[in-house]
Design a protein around this motif. Sequence first.
Motif, short mmCIF file in Angstrom:
data_model
loop_
_atom_site.label_atom_id
_atom_site.label_comp_id
_atom_site.label_asym_id
_atom_site.label_seq_id
_atom_site.Cartn_x
_atom_site.Cartn_y
_atom_site.Cartn_z
N UNK A 81 8.70 -5.22 5.39
CA UNK A 81 7.93 -5.62 4.22
C UNK A 81 6.63 -5.42 3.90
N UNK A 82 5.81 -5.52 4.81
CA UNK A 82 4.31 -5.02 4.61
C UNK A 82 3.76 -4.41 5.92
N UNK A 129 -14.47 4.90 0.13
CA UNK A 129 -14.28 3.87 -0.62
C UNK A 129 -15.94 3.47 -1.08
N UNK A 130 -16.79 3.89 -0.21
CA UNK A 130 -18.33 3.94 -0.51
C UNK A 130 -18.72 4.91 -1.67
N UNK A 174 0.88 -1.28 0.05
CA UNK A 174 -0.02 0.16 -0.10
C UNK A 174 0.83 1.30 0.06
N UNK A 175 2.15 1.11 0.24
CA UNK A 175 3.25 2.32 0.02
C UNK A 175 2.86 3.19 1.38
N UNK A 184 -5.76 -7.37 3.13
CA UNK A 184 -5.28 -6.90 1.81
C UNK A 184 -6.14 -6.05 0.82
N UNK A 185 -5.38 -4.99 0.40
CA UNK A 185 -6.12 -4.21 -0.65
C UNK A 185 -6.50 -4.73 -1.98
N UNK A 186 -7.21 -4.41 -2.90
CA UNK A 186 -7.49 -4.89 -4.04
C UNK A 186 -6.76 -4.54 -5.22
#
Length: 213
Positions: free
Chosen positions: A73-74, A203-204, A63-64, A82-84
């Motif tokens: 790492x994450x 997001x919505x 996701x940066x 996890x993002x899409x």
Amino acid sequence: MGEVQGKARQYIEPMAFRLALPSLPPWLAWPGQCALCHAWGPHTLCTTCLRDWQRPVCRCARCALPLAPHRPDACADCDVRPPEFDRAVAAVHYAPPWSTLIARLKFQGQTPLAAPLGQLLADAVRAQRLLAAQAGPAADMPWPDVVLPVPLSWHRLQERGYNQSWLLAQACGRSLGLPTRHDVLRRVQHTDRLMGMGAEARSHALRNAFAVR
């Protein structure tokens, strides 16, 4: 008054000449001011400001977002939800002075800022790919095929007069030697401004707002 008008005319005419020839070599470029420190020079962002304000940050490979030192790492959010998307690349922090420059590009018509900001993004893509290659095959970062901007709705495009995302995509694509396309993604739904919304509300609001031609 005539003398003042003559001086103004001498100043304005070369500026129009510069816009007509954007690929002038540096030794022929008309001087301007750095958008951050206002020092005179041939670049919209001077090398001194780029060196002082663009500092390397350890970021999540997915996701940066910035990472704590013990998580190289994450991030925890990407582990749990996890993002899409597979990977995000961030050139700078969205904080002053960069957030100010992005706002000028987006809302104040300062479109010359797209070139240096797009170059920063291209540099970040190269750097991230190099880090991924050094980490091994499991962290491989494929080279992009095409650069696509996020489209604006017709209402927002009429209001602003340009799409800042398209200007950034063009600058980034030129630097990376990649094609850019503005006709692949479509904005099929106009949304309210997202600036004051949280992540869930954004997001919505953006659900079903885009489509692929």
